[in-house]
Each structure stands twice: as C-alpha cells, then as structure tokens.
Write a protein that holds these residues in place. Structure first.
Motif, PDB file in Angstrom:
ATOM      1  N   VAL A   1      11.005   2.678  47.890  1.00  0.00           N
ATOM      2  CA  VAL A   1      11.212   2.150  49.236  1.00  0.00           C
ATOM      3  C   VAL A   1      11.989   3.176  50.047  1.00  0.00           C
ATOM      4  CG1 VAL A   1      12.108   0.215  50.582  1.00  0.00           C
ATOM      5  CG2 VAL A   1      11.455  -0.135  48.220  1.00  0.00           C
ATOM      6  N   THR A   2      11.612   3.406  51.302  1.00  0.00           N
ATOM      7  CA  THR A   2      12.461   4.227  52.168  1.00  0.00           C
ATOM      8  C   THR A   2      13.017   3.369  53.302  1.00  0.00           C
ATOM      9  OG1 THR A   2      10.892   4.922  53.867  1.00  0.00           O
ATOM     10  CG2 THR A   2      10.860   6.154  51.800  1.00  0.00           C
ATOM     11  N   ALA A   3      14.209   3.739  53.753  1.00  0.00           N
ATOM     12  CA  ALA A   3      14.824   3.076  54.904  1.00  0.00           C
ATOM     13  C   ALA A   3      15.682   4.114  55.622  1.00  0.00           C
ATOM     14  CB  ALA A   3      15.681   1.900  54.456  1.00  0.00           C
ATOM     15  N   THR A   4      15.902   3.903  56.905  1.00  0.00           N
ATOM     16  CA  THR A   4      16.740   4.840  57.665  1.00  0.00           C
ATOM     17  C   THR A   4      18.200   4.511  57.396  1.00  0.00           C
ATOM     18  OG1 THR A   4      16.632   3.349  59.532  1.00  0.00           O
ATOM     19  CG2 THR A   4      15.102   5.171  59.546  1.00  0.00           C
TER      20      THR A   4
ATOM     21  N   THR B   1      20.837   7.613  63.766  1.00  0.00           N
ATOM     22  CA  THR B   1      20.873   6.626  64.833  1.00  0.00           C
ATOM     23  C   THR B   1      20.477   5.221  64.370  1.00  0.00           C
ATOM     24  OG1 THR B   1      20.079   8.432  66.190  1.00  0.00           O
ATOM     25  CG2 THR B   1      20.107   6.274  67.197  1.00  0.00           C
ATOM     26  N   TYR B   2      19.511   5.152  63.451  1.00  0.00           N
ATOM     27  CA  TYR B   2      18.968   3.854  63.041  1.00  0.00           C
ATOM     28  C   TYR B   2      19.574   3.327  61.739  1.00  0.00           C
ATOM     29  CZ  TYR B   2      15.337   3.934  66.652  1.00  0.00           C
ATOM     30  OH  TYR B   2      14.667   3.916  67.844  1.00  0.00           O
ATOM     31  N   THR B   3      20.788   3.769  61.410  1.00  0.00           N
ATOM     32  CA  THR B   3      21.404   3.334  60.155  1.00  0.00           C
ATOM     33  C   THR B   3      21.453   1.817  60.023  1.00  0.00           C
ATOM     34  OG1 THR B   3      22.771   5.301  60.186  1.00  0.00           O
ATOM     35  CG2 THR B   3      23.456   3.537  58.727  1.00  0.00           C
ATOM     36  N   VAL B   4      21.944   1.134  61.058  1.00  0.00           N
ATOM     37  CA  VAL B   4      22.052  -0.331  60.955  1.00  0.00           C
ATOM     38  C   VAL B   4      20.696  -0.976  60.759  1.00  0.00           C
ATOM     39  CG1 VAL B   4      24.187  -1.037  62.042  1.00  0.00           C
ATOM     40  CG2 VAL B   4      22.296  -0.329  63.457  1.00  0.00           C
ATOM     41  N   LEU B   5      19.666  -0.378  61.332  1.00  0.00           N
ATOM     42  CA  LEU B   5      18.328  -0.948  61.184  1.00  0.00           C
ATOM     43  C   LEU B   5      17.872  -0.836  59.728  1.00  0.00           C
ATOM     44  CD1 LEU B   5      18.602   0.055  64.254  1.00  0.00           C
ATOM     45  CD2 LEU B   5      16.143  -0.145  64.306  1.00  0.00           C
ATOM     46  N   GLY B   6      18.112   0.360  59.156  1.00  0.00           N
ATOM     47  CA  GLY B   6      17.732   0.567  57.762  1.00  0.00           C
ATOM     48  C   GLY B   6      18.485  -0.366  56.828  1.00  0.00           C
ATOM     49  N   GLU B   7      19.775  -0.533  57.105  1.00  0.00           N
ATOM     50  CA  GLU B   7      20.585  -1.403  56.234  1.00  0.00           C
ATOM     51  C   GLU B   7      20.074  -2.833  56.270  1.00  0.00           C
ATOM     52  OE1 GLU B   7      24.852   0.998  56.521  1.00  0.00           O
ATOM     53  OE2 GLU B   7      24.496  -0.744  57.790  1.00  0.00           O
ATOM     54  N   ASP B   8      19.744  -3.323  57.460  1.00  0.00           N
ATOM     55  CA  ASP B   8      19.284  -4.703  57.520  1.00  0.00           C
ATOM     56  C   ASP B   8      17.863  -4.830  56.956  1.00  0.00           C
ATOM     57  OD1 ASP B   8      20.356  -7.275  58.197  1.00  0.00           O
ATOM     58  OD2 ASP B   8      18.718  -7.444  59.633  1.00  0.00           O
ATOM     59  N   GLY B   9      17.056  -3.776  57.124  1.00  0.00           N
ATOM     60  CA  GLY B   9      15.740  -3.770  56.489  1.00  0.00           C
ATOM     61  C   GLY B   9      15.877  -3.973  54.987  1.00  0.00           C
ATOM     62  N   MET B  10      16.815  -3.236  54.379  1.00  0.00           N
ATOM     63  CA  MET B  10      17.009  -3.351  52.930  1.00  0.00           C
ATOM     64  C   MET B  10      17.516  -4.742  52.547  1.00  0.00           C
ATOM     65  SD  MET B  10      15.745  -0.719  51.694  1.00  0.00           S
ATOM     66  CE  MET B  10      16.058  -1.121  49.981  1.00  0.00           C
ATOM     67  N   ARG B  11      18.248  -5.395  53.464  1.00  0.00           N
ATOM     68  CA  ARG B  11      18.666  -6.779  53.174  1.00  0.00           C
ATOM     69  C   ARG B  11      17.442  -7.677  53.086  1.00  0.00           C
ATOM     70  NH1 ARG B  11      22.598  -6.145  57.575  1.00  0.00           N
ATOM     71  NH2 ARG B  11      24.178  -4.859  56.603  1.00  0.00           N
ATOM     72  N   GLY B  12      16.525  -7.510  54.023  1.00  0.00           N
ATOM     73  CA  GLY B  12      15.300  -8.308  53.993  1.00  0.00           C
ATOM     74  C   GLY B  12      14.536  -8.064  52.699  1.00  0.00           C
ATOM     75  N   PHE B  13      14.497  -6.794  52.281  1.00  0.00           N
ATOM     76  CA  PHE B  13      13.815  -6.441  51.037  1.00  0.00           C
ATOM     77  C   PHE B  13      14.469  -7.153  49.856  1.00  0.00           C
ATOM     78  CE2 PHE B  13      13.079  -3.631  47.404  1.00  0.00           C
ATOM     79  CZ  PHE B  13      11.707  -3.499  47.462  1.00  0.00           C
TER      80      PHE B  13
END
Lengths: 354, 416
Positions: free
Chosen positions: B30-33, B37-49
C-alpha cells in the motif's frame, strides 16, 4: 585591526565613504538605481494611468506583491543572517541551519499551545535553539576547525538525523502558530489603490502580522549592524573575521567568542522558525527549504555580510512573489535565476567586500 | 563436492519452505502520502485502510494478509519509486496505490510495464488515469475529480444564484480534473468562470495570489488540499478576505475541517461536492463512521472519516472481497482475481460502486454545505445526492472525448 573593513560593511565612516565612493566611481549605475527607486515610489503612490494598468495588471496586485516580497524578505533575512554571521566569523558552513529553524518553529508552536501566549514563544525558541547551537559548536565544530569539507558532510548528516528526530516527536503533520488577537486581520495603509466611481478612495488592506514581523526584522537587522560596528564585542567579531590567529594571540578568549556568535546565530534561526510558523506553517521539509533559501540569500548578498544578507533576502523575496503573480508557472525558477545572474556577473556576491 | 551438494539441498529446501509459507499468506503493498503537503491525507487514508483490515480480521480468501506500506509525497516520481520498491523488492502479491492525482497517472504507466501484477487505485482522482491509455491491470473503485464535482455547478448556479466565479487550484492533474467537472456543468448553464489561478503544490506564501483574486465575482472556488488549504485559509483570514467560498473535494474535507486554528471557520457555509457527505443519514455510512470512530481514540483520528479514509476503505474492501470470492487463489496469473474485481458491485458506505469498461468507478456524488455540528466540529451536510455518476458525466463518450483532457485552460467556459 579596524582599519581593514570587515565583510559586514566596515565601520560607519567606512560605509559612508563606500557609498559616496561608489557613486563617484559608477555615476551611471547610481543614476539608474536612483531612477528605479523613484519609479517604484511612483508606482506605489500614484494613481495608475490606463497604460500602466495594461502592462502590469491591477495596481492592487502589484503593490501587494511588492509588500509581500519585502515582508517575505524579512523572514529570509532572519534565517540567513545567522547563517552568514557564523560563516563570516568562523568559516563554518553549517548545513544544519535549516534544522535549527524548524526546531525553533516546533518549540514556538509547543509553547503557544501550552501557554496561549505568542511573545514568550520567541524567547523560548531563541534560548533553546541557541543552546542547541552552542552544543553544536562545542561538540562538533570545535573538533574540526578549518576542515570545511568535513564540517559540510557532518552537518548534512546531522540535519538528516535532526529531521528524523523531529519527525519522531512532532510527526508529519503541519502546524500553524495561531496569530494573537491583537495581530489578527488586516490593517488599512494610506496607499490609494483605486478610486470608486463616487470619488471615494480604496486603500490597501494588508495583513497586520506581516507588517509587524517585517518591522521586527528591520529592528533586529539595525541592532545587529550597530552591535557589530559600535560595540566592543562587535569589534572583536570583526577582528576575528579579518585575522583569527592574530586576535587569539592578543589574548582574546576566541573560543568563547565563537561559541557566543554561534549560539546567537542559531537563536535567530529559532526565532525565525516562530515567525515562519505564524505567517506560513511548519512541517517536515521546511528545514531544507529554508536552508536552501539561506544559501541562495547569502550567495546573492555575499557570504559573511549582514547588509548583503538583507539585500539578498529582499531580492529573493521579491523575485518569489512577483514570480508567483506574473509568471506563476515559472515562479520556482525565479529565485534561482537571480542567483545564477549574480554568480555570473558578481560571483563574490552583491555586497561582498572582498 | 559433497559439501556443495549439501548446500544446494539446504538452499532448495529453504526455497520450498519459503514458497509454502508464501502460499498461506498474501502480501499487499500500500502507498500513502505520509510526507509533504498531503501528510494528513495519507494518514487518514491509512486509517480507512486499517478499518477495512479489522473488518476482515486481517484475513481474505482464507489467507493471512501481510501489509507492506510505502510512503510518497504526492509527486509522481515518489509514487513510482514506492510502487517499484513494493513490486520489485518486497515482492508483494497485490498493490493498492496511490493517493494523489498525478501519482495515479505515473502508477498507471508503471502498471503497463508490470502485466503480471494487479493494481487497485487507493484514492487518486485524475481523469487521465483510467480514461486515456488505461492499463488492463489497473482498477479504480473511486470516482475521478470531475465526477466528484457532479451537481456542484448546477447547485451554485440555481440554488445559490452565483453567475461569476474565479478558481484557485493546485497546479496538477487532480485539480485540473475537478475544475474540469465544475466548469462543464457551471458554464453549460450559463455561468462565467472569469479567472483560473494555479499555484504549485506545497506553496507556502499565498499572499500575492490572494491579492490578485478578482473582486467582481460572486464566489471563489478553492481546489486546494492538506497543508496548502490550511495555509491559504490562514493567510486569507489575515488579509481580511470575506468572499463566498465554493470548495473542491479535498478542500471541504475533514483533513481541512479538523485542522487546528481559526482559519477553517472561513469555510462555514461553503458549498462543495465530493464522493461523500459527513452527515449522510444512510445506515451504511453511519455504520462506517461508527467503525472508524471505534477503531481509533478521539485524538488519533478526525471527528468523521475524510474522503481519503473512505476511498482507502473502499479500495481495500474491493480487494478483500475479490480475494474472498476466488478463495485467495492468485496462481493463474491473477486472471480470476481480475474478473472478480471487474464484476464486483461494491456496497460501499458512500453508495453502490461498479466499474465501467475502463475499470473506472461509477458511483454516487454528494453536494454539501459546511455547518457546525452540536459538538462544535465543522462537518459537511448533504444538500443533494447525485446517483450513477459515470466518468463521461452523462455525455456520450465521443462528445466527451472531443472536449479534450483536463488542463489549466481546458475546458473552455461554454456549453458543449
């Protein structure tokens, strides 16, 4: 010792003679510079005729970009001045300078979160980052005096370690230091941008916090200049810049002087971190961004020169802001373009004395 | 000689053991940012995962799931680096990637070079990724940026009465796609987009852009995300800005609405559109919000899942469901797995999702307004639901192709 002017612009009389001498030597350049200043003043103060508006767009955009460039230059000056001071005195290329900036920003944020007060954040950031700088100087630089390549490599390594440590403590999130109430919002400046059909003038509304921060950086710059040119410690610093061995031989505790200057330069970077966190934001990666900005600023201004750092910071700030408005696609290139031009035509930097 | 023989046997048996072990496990990259700039987006994406992983109890198709995460910073080259590491070095069986628009285009290109691997998009939303030169092994279970704007242009034109707007967006493919969707709909009704401003991703100082915003417009459309969105709002507040705001899908999102500081309050009342709405009454959505909240302590998550969390959850759910259907059997070169993905109708928290012939999602879109809930959090309240939004936004495909790909200036502001 004082007869030779240091890279900081020399003594007061020296600087005065320098300016007059420069005008005598290069009357044409002086005339052009004066014309440019007058033109700029006219652009800011006059009511724009349609012809100018066609070329430069709306006056508000131009004047704002000008102000933004100058205030951004204030921030760059705060970061770069510590860098250039340390280099000028000790010939230490501290590539961990950006880390000190970021560290100061994080400390400022934490302080504001804990106390709710903005001004103490500056004190905390200054003191703690100065201590970090002191440790850096005594534990690292002192052991590799004069070995520039080693210093460079070691500080690059340290900056990576620091970046990871800060990522560990503060995470990858971005933080914004909240602007205190008394600085929030815009202030109306007596610069007329446009006139409404009913004859009522529209004034420039500008973020108060940026003005205050710029004023503060000017004050710091002037104080620093005075301290270096008018005080005994400043005299020692200038002497050290010129001839370290001779100064040491004359009984001055030179290591103490080095440590103090290093700590002070680091502290300034820390304070700049609080400033940057207030009108922009702090996050991982800002360390390298500001290290790069400092490098560009001191290369443009001249290594080791404080007026040079001021001029360089101003030019880079303006280049960035005008670039972002008039040629947004190439905005990033602009500051490097300035650097390339300076390197091509005046490689020692604009205000370098040697 | 004997020793060499012994060594070879040992090696062979080791390899066998490794193969046997690999057979009971499925490695998913899995990749996430998680930088930039998009750190918070990546972190919350991983929460959904993570929520999806918990729901499946870390097992799919009867096999244990092993997860390898790689970090990117929203630039295409960082995404290719991360995916290449997962595929070529970590030897994962399946990939879920990437998060951001231009990363998606780059990963699609990489997918063309790795026909044996199957990629499921995590959250990226550039149109080009699945519409131009789509890769047969790249599946996307979220809508693209233009689909996520469906209904917005009409709502601001008809319900809000906006006629002239200007846009500010980050200068890359996802935001081009978002503005593309907005402009097609808004200008098709007769609205005017008088100016489109683009700022580099990761811009820190917006002051000059803010000063250059036109005054004579009804509203400003903001297509920014993560740190850029917060920086912009903060500096906009400092400059005393007070225009009405129309927001893109990651501008009006929990990643921005949950940020610290007062600047986000400018977003109160902003109209936006996205693949989800925080306050949707639907039981599937409510159950997902509940699962998200249960999975993490309140200070380690947002009040409600962001669009990224939902997308990662959906992408992971699609992968796990497909694995369940084929009993985790990937031995036929992913043939059955890809069929299962293609035929999947995902009963997602944000509405049913199915794939078109380009393996691109057709789903439900939401027009929202930002309100304050009873706990003081800013949330997006649904005002309109648009169902069955496909990638050509209801246009016949040949007409849609003629409009051309989203860019800084395309589409023109006119009726197509």
């Amino acid at each position: 010792m004082i007869a030779r002017s240091g890279p900081d612009g020399g003594g007061v009389e020296g600087a005065g003679r320098g300016v007059l001498g420069w005008i005598e030597r290069r009357p044409l350049a002086a005339l052009l510079l004066a014309l440019a200043v007058v033109l700029l003043l006219w652009l800011v103060l006059a009511d724009w005729p349609d012809e100018v508006e066609r070329w430069l767009g709306r006056k508000r955009v131009f004047v704002s970009a000008l102000f933004n460039g100058i205030t951004l230059g204030g921030l760059y000056f705060l970061v770069a001045t510590g860098f250039t001071l340390i280099f000028g005195l000790m010939r230490n290329v501290n590539l961990a300078h950006g880390s000190l900036y970021l560290f100061g920003g994080y400390l400022g944020y934490t302080t504001v979160q804990a106390t709710g007060l903005w001004l103490p954040a500056f004190v905390v950031a200054f003191v703690l980052v100065a201590i970090a700088g002191l440790l850096l100087q005594t534990l690292v630089f002192r052991h590799m005096e004069g070995e520039e390549l080693r210093q460079t490599l070691v500080t690059i390594g340290l900056s990576i370690v620091f970046a990871d440590l800060m990522l560990w403590v503060w995470g990858g999130d971005f933080y914004q230091i909240p602007t205190p109430e008394w600085l929030a919002g815009p202030v109306e400046l007596p610069i007329v941008l446009d006139v409404r059909p009913n004859g009522e003038p529209i004034y420039l509304r500008y973020p108060r916090v940026r003005l205050v921060i710029f004023a503060a950086s000017v004050v710091i710059g002037v104080l620093l200049w005075l301290a270096i040119n008018r005080t005994r410690v400043g005299m020692l610093i200038r002497a050290g810049v010129d001839d370290r061995e001779m100064l040491a031989a004359s009984g001055v505790p030179i290591q103490l002087l080095f440590a103090l200057v290093f700590a002070f330069g680091a502290g300034l970077a820390g304070m700049a971190g609080v400033v940057g966190g207030t009108f922009q934001s702090i996050s991982p990666g800002e360390d390298t961004r500001f290290l790069l900005a400092s490098l560009v600023v001191v290369i443009v201004g001249g290594l080791g020169s404080i007026p040079g750092a001021a001029l360089g910071a101003l030019l880079i700030g303006l280049a960035e802001q005008f670039g972002s408005v008039y040629l947004p696609t190439y905005a990033i290139v602009f500051s490097f373009l300035v650097m390339v031009l300076v390197l091509a035509f005046r490689p020692q930097g604009l205000l370098a004395m040697r | 000689m004997k020793r060499i023989f012994l060594g070879a046997t040992a090696l062979a048996s080791l390899a066998l053991a490794a193969a046997a072990e690999a057979a009971d496990k499925i490695r998913i990259g899995v990749t996430a940012t998680l930088e930039g700039t998009y750190t918070v987006l990546g972190e919350d994406g991983m929460r959904g995962f993570e929520v999806a992983l918990r729901k499946w109890n870390r097992k799919a198709g009867g096999k244990d799931l092993e997860i390898v995460v790689a970090s990117t910073d929203a630039t295409p080259d960082s995404a290719v680096r991360a995916v290449r590491k997962l595929v070529e070095q970590d030897k994962v069986d399946l990939v879920i990637s990437p998060l951001s628009g231009s990363e998606g285009i780059a990963v699609r290109d990489y997918a063309h070079t790795q026909p044996q691997m199957t990629f499921v998009n995590a959250a990226s939303g550039a149109q080009e990724t699945t519409f131009v030169n789509p890769a047969p092994n790249f599946f996307r279970f979220n809508m693209d940026g233009a689909q996520w704007q469906a209904g917005l242009g009409e709502y601001i034109y008809k319900n809000k009465g906006y006629r002239r707007i200007a846009t500010v967006g980050e200068d890359y493919s996802f935001v081009y796609t978002q503005v593309f969707g907005l402009v097609l709909e808004f200008c098709g009704l007769g609205g005017q987009v008088v100016d489109r401003k683009w700022v580099p991703l990761g811009t820190k100082d917006f002051a000059s852009i803010i000063a250059a915003l036109p005054d004579n417009v009804d509203a400003i459309y903001l297509g920014l995300g993560g740190a850029d969105a917060v920086n912009f709002l903060n500096q906009y507040a400092q400059a005393g800005g007070n225009a009405k705001i129309v927001g893109g899908s990651i501008m009006v999102d929990q990643t921005v609405l949950s940020s610290k500081g007062r600047a986000k309050e400018l977003l109160l009342g902003a109209v936006a559109a996205s693949g989800q709405a925080d306050t949707w009454e639907d039981p599937r959505w409510q159950a997902f919000v509940e699962a998200y909240r249960e999975a993490f302590p309140p200070d380690k998550r947002f009040a409600s899942p962001s669009l990224l969390a939902t997308n990662y959850y959906n992408s992971a759910s699609a992968v796990f469901t497909a694995l369940d259907r084929i009993n985790g059997d990937l031995s036929d070169g992913h043939k059955k797995y890809r069929e299962a993905l293609q035929n999947l109708v995902l009963d997602a928290p944000n509405g049913k999702i199915r794939l078109d012939h380009n393996r691109q999602a057709i789903g439900t879109n939401f027009v929202t307004e930002v309100v304050q809930d009873k706990d003081g959090n800013l949330v997006s309240k649904v005002v309109k639901v648009v169902e069955n939004v496909n990638q050509t936004l209801g246009f016949p495909e040949d007409v849609f192709r003629k409009i051309g790909p989203p860019s800084r200036t395309n589409p023109e502001c006119k009726k197509y």
